[in-house]
Design an enzyme around this catalytic site. Sequence first.
Site, short mmCIF file in Angstrom:
data_model
loop_
_atom_site.label_atom_id
_atom_site.label_comp_id
_atom_site.label_asym_id
_atom_site.label_seq_id
_atom_site.Cartn_x
_atom_site.Cartn_y
_atom_site.Cartn_z
CE1 TYR A 51 -4.23 -1.30 -0.30
CE2 TYR A 51 -3.68 -2.68 1.57
CZ TYR A 51 -4.52 -2.35 0.53
OH TYR A 51 -5.67 -3.09 0.32
CG HIS A 117 -6.34 -5.12 -3.26
ND1 HIS A 117 -6.11 -3.77 -3.35
CD2 HIS A 117 -5.63 -5.68 -4.29
CE1 HIS A 117 -5.29 -3.52 -4.37
NE2 HIS A 117 -4.99 -4.68 -4.96
N1 UDP Z 1 -9.27 3.00 2.79
C1 UDP Z 1 -9.60 3.49 4.04
N2 UDP Z 1 -10.17 4.75 4.14
C2 UDP Z 1 -10.40 5.53 3.05
C3 UDP Z 1 -10.07 5.02 1.77
C4 UDP Z 1 -9.50 3.76 1.67
O1 UDP Z 1 -9.40 2.81 5.04
O2 UDP Z 1 -10.92 6.64 3.19
C5 UDP Z 1 -8.68 1.65 2.66
C6 UDP Z 1 -9.69 0.62 2.14
O3 UDP Z 1 -9.41 -0.63 2.77
C7 UDP Z 1 -9.34 0.60 0.66
C8 UDP Z 1 -7.82 0.76 0.70
O4 UDP Z 1 -7.60 1.70 1.75
O5 UDP Z 1 -9.77 -0.59 0.04
C9 UDP Z 1 -7.17 1.26 -0.57
O6 UDP Z 1 -7.84 2.44 -0.98
P1 UDP Z 1 -8.22 2.68 -2.50
O7 UDP Z 1 -8.64 4.10 -2.63
O8 UDP Z 1 -7.12 2.18 -3.37
O9 UDP Z 1 -9.55 1.78 -2.67
P2 UDP Z 1 -9.79 0.41 -3.48
O10 UDP Z 1 -8.91 0.44 -4.69
O11 UDP Z 1 -9.47 -0.72 -2.54
O12 UDP Z 1 -11.26 0.44 -3.82
MG MG Z 2 -6.88 0.75 -4.85
#
Ligand code: UDP
Ligand code: MG
Length: 140
Positions: A51, A117
């Site tokens: 991440y 994910h």
């Molecule tokens: N996440 C979080 N708070 C937020 C946004 C994201 O805890 O406000 C976490 C959530 O588990 C998410 C991950 O961080 O799946 C990665 O974020 P991303 O924006 O890449 O979302 P995704 O691709 O998983 O939909």
């Molecule tokens: Mg993502």
Amino acid sequence: MTLERTFSIIKPDATKRNLTGAINKVFEDNGLRIVAQRRIQMSEDQAKKFYEVHAERPFYGELVEFMTSEPVVVQVLEAENAVAKHREVMGATNPEEAADGTVRKLYALSIGENSVHGSDSLENANLEIAQFFKDEEIVG
Ligand code: UDP
Ligand code: MG
């Protein structure tokens, strides 16, 4: 059309609630073939690296803590347009915004503990697959 591979993780909130099979059923029912799968305890280093793009975001610390809190299931999924198809089947990041029938609508607990994910591009899919799988572990 060509077959694509994407990288998937069944996250701790889901493995903890015995939802691995239910989530895999949603994937398979939507034409995503599981061509590699392994249950692991993610290390802090692995989660931080995975991440890394979110390192400056306020939720990064919590996210790393969450991803290392319980085992996860890492997977490679194969289909035509696998990256986009998987994103569609997962639903929006925030389960309150996820469409009916998506994994996140069905199972996610919150925007953080959102069960799955999925890679957001083919380029990232290849990088993420390479972080967790050797080529010979993927049997298409
Ligand atoms: N996440 C979080 N708070 C937020 C946004 C994201 O805890 O406000 C976490 C959530 O588990 C998410 C991950 O961080 O799946 C990665 O974020 P991303 O924006 O890449 O979302 P995704 O691709 O998983 O939909
Ligand atoms: Mg993502």
